[in-house]
Scaffold this active site. Structure first.
Site, short mmCIF file in Angstrom:
data_model
loop_
_atom_site.label_atom_id
_atom_site.label_comp_id
_atom_site.label_asym_id
_atom_site.label_seq_id
_atom_site.Cartn_x
_atom_site.Cartn_y
_atom_site.Cartn_z
N ASP A 1 -0.52 -1.48 -4.73
CA ASP A 1 -0.92 -2.30 -3.58
C ASP A 1 -0.72 -3.80 -3.83
O ASP A 1 -1.30 -4.63 -3.15
CB ASP A 1 -2.39 -2.02 -3.25
CG ASP A 1 -2.81 -2.52 -1.88
OD1 ASP A 1 -1.92 -2.78 -1.05
OD2 ASP A 1 -4.03 -2.66 -1.65
N GLU B 1 -9.03 0.70 3.74
CA GLU B 1 -9.05 -0.31 2.68
C GLU B 1 -9.11 -1.72 3.25
O GLU B 1 -9.78 -2.60 2.69
CB GLU B 1 -7.81 -0.15 1.80
CG GLU B 1 -7.82 -0.97 0.51
CD GLU B 1 -7.20 -2.36 0.65
OE1 GLU B 1 -7.28 -3.15 -0.31
OE2 GLU B 1 -6.64 -2.66 1.73
N GLU B 2 -8.40 -1.94 4.34
CA GLU B 2 -8.30 -3.29 4.90
C GLU B 2 -9.61 -3.80 5.49
O GLU B 2 -9.75 -5.00 5.75
CB GLU B 2 -7.20 -3.34 5.97
CG GLU B 2 -5.79 -3.10 5.44
CD GLU B 2 -5.26 -4.23 4.57
OE1 GLU B 2 -6.00 -5.21 4.34
OE2 GLU B 2 -4.11 -4.16 4.12
N HIS C 1 -3.34 2.95 0.17
CA HIS C 1 -4.10 3.12 1.41
C HIS C 1 -3.17 3.25 2.61
O HIS C 1 -2.08 2.66 2.65
CB HIS C 1 -5.11 1.98 1.61
CG HIS C 1 -4.53 0.60 1.77
ND1 HIS C 1 -4.18 0.08 3.00
CD2 HIS C 1 -4.28 -0.38 0.86
CE1 HIS C 1 -3.73 -1.16 2.84
NE2 HIS C 1 -3.77 -1.46 1.56
N HIS D 1 -0.04 -8.92 6.45
CA HIS D 1 -0.98 -9.15 7.55
C HIS D 1 -0.43 -10.02 8.66
O HIS D 1 -1.20 -10.61 9.42
CB HIS D 1 -2.31 -9.75 7.06
CG HIS D 1 -3.04 -8.91 6.08
ND1 HIS D 1 -4.34 -9.18 5.67
CD2 HIS D 1 -2.68 -7.79 5.41
CE1 HIS D 1 -4.73 -8.27 4.79
NE2 HIS D 1 -3.73 -7.41 4.61
N ASP E 1 -4.16 2.67 5.93
CA ASP E 1 -4.45 1.80 7.08
C ASP E 1 -3.72 0.47 6.95
O ASP E 1 -3.30 0.07 5.86
CB ASP E 1 -5.95 1.56 7.23
CG ASP E 1 -6.55 0.77 6.07
OD1 ASP E 1 -6.23 1.07 4.91
OD2 ASP E 1 -7.33 -0.17 6.34
N ASP F 1 2.05 -3.27 3.43
CA ASP F 1 0.70 -3.23 2.86
C ASP F 1 -0.09 -2.18 3.65
O ASP F 1 -0.66 -2.50 4.69
CB ASP F 1 0.07 -4.62 2.99
CG ASP F 1 -1.35 -4.68 2.46
OD1 ASP F 1 -1.78 -3.74 1.76
OD2 ASP F 1 -2.04 -5.67 2.77
#
EC number: 3.4.11.4
Length: 412
Positions: A200, A177-178, A80, A382, A82, A143
């Protein structure tokens, strides 16, 4: 594989802000995700990929044709574009630390932000390697831009080394995705693979085909406001009833006190006044029966507290979000076995464990594309302490190449 080339590619991707927005129903949820998607579209064409298509929903698909003279299953790789809205992804300034010495890494001198192995013990397994970190003011975006880097680099390597035999490979880069929408508009039929792998995961060696069953719950408590001086028998404080609801759930079944296959109730935010309080929970469990029991427990608790109040003040709305992909992967377990064999062939110890979260692969598996998850190499996703060893990105790239080779041999 050229280490500096991979570093340059990764840095190029992470310095493009692609933070998604959970509060925007549009698809994709942020316009800026298109910026990286268009960069990748151009790059895939430049390295020689075929059928490169960026659709109206910001899904980017491409094909590496087979170079075999016999048929093997078409496989896919997914990542992903994003980054998480949990922490800012704007103006990412990657820092490259060569030959890591096992000591504290000073991320930001002005703010005294330190990435320390005293707290993040995993750092020590990468002593002597090249580590990419943030400057302490943003997340990094490994990520999942590490995963994007690995897929593009693997495809480029296979194109430049045609003597390596492989079947048809499809790749896809997804938006959002997030915020849980990464697979919502994924066209499995158009993708055309028998199975795929999301790149991922976190640390080197991770291989996952189990994840949480997930639901979101909104608990609404209605109160009644009157002048506090004349409130006896009349005022109903919704916040106090909310605290009773919170305290009635099992105190040890929360994220900070659970691990492995253990599920939880997680109160992630709340807002309240006397007249109304809302509690926002996520419910997680690997076991479907226990997952359903958790949802029922919240509904039953509301009934008990409503009976205590003598009126219906509490309502609970629960929405399922995704399910454990194990049910869809176990019938085709050879797709996990292939990845495990490749890692072992490369001297990587496979870390097969349940994902304490979700993945695009979960939703894709339920849409008919079985999709285990493979490590992308990053840690501390994150947040400001996110980092990735370059050697892990290279190993993950080599795993992709190895899987392509293994499929070509196994189905000969």
């Amino acid at each position: 594989m050229n280490k500096q080339h991979i570093i340059d590619r990764f840095v190029k991707y992470v310095t493009v802000d692609t933070e998604s927005d959970p509060n925007n129903p549009a698809f994709p949820s942020t316009e800026k995700q298109w910026n990286l998607a268009r960069i990748l579209e151009k790059e895939l064409k430049e390295i020689g990929m075929e059928d490169v298509e960026l659709d109206e929903n910001c899904y980017l698909m491409a094909t590496l044709p087979s170079n075999l003279d016999y048929e093997v299953p078409t496989i896919g790789f997914v990542a992903h574009i994003d980054t998480s809205p949990d922490f800012t992804g704007k103006d990412v300034k990657p820092q490259i630390h060569e030959n890591y010495d096992g000591k504290d890494i000073l991320l930001n001198k002005e703010e005294n932000i330190v990435l320390s192995p005293d707290y993040f013990e995993d750092l020590l397994q990468y002593k002597g390697q090249t580590i990419i970190t943030t400057d302490g003011t943003t997340l990094l975006g490994a990520d999942d831009k590490a995963g994007v880097t690995e897929i593009v680099s693997a495809m480029e390597f296979l194109i430049q080394n045609p003597e390596i035999k492989h079947g048809k490979i499809r790749i896809c880069f997804t938006p959002d995705e997030e915020v849980g929408k990464g697979a919502h508009l994924f066209d499995v039929e158009k993708f055309g693979a028998e199975w795929a792998y999301t790149m991922d995961g976190s640390q080197i060696g991770e291989l996952e085909y189990e994840n949480f069953n997930a639901a979101g719950a909104t608990v609404t408590i209605e109160g009644k406001i009157v002048h506090p001086g004349y409130a006896k028998g009349k005022l109903i404080n919704s916040m106090l009833i909310a605290s009773e609801f919170i305290n009635a759930l099992p105190e040890d079944e929360v994220p900070e006190r659970t691990t492995g296959y253990e599920g939880f109730f997680h109160l992630h935010h709340m807002e309240g006044k006397v007249e109304q309080t809302k509690l926002h929970y996520i419910i997680r469990d690997h076991d479907m029966d226990q997952f359903n029991n958790r949802k029922k427990a919240m509904l039953d608790l509301a009934e008990v507290l409503n009976a205590k109040q003598g009126k219906k003040l509490i309502s609970v709305e629960i929405k399922d979000q995704y399910f454990n992909m194990k049910e869809k992967v176990v019938p085709v377990m050879h797709i996990v076995d292939i990845a495990e064999e490749v890692m072992k062939d490369m001297g990587i110890t496979p870390l097969i464990k349940p994902i304490r979260g979700g993945t695009d692969g979960s939703q894709l598996s339920y849409k008919g594309l079985p999709c285990p998850n493979i490590f992308a190499g990053g840690h501390n996703f994150h947040g400001r302490y996110e980092y990735v060893p370059v050697e892990s990105i290279i190993k993950a790239t080599e795993v992709i190449v190895g899987i392509a080779q293994k499929v070509a041999v196994k189905f000969q």
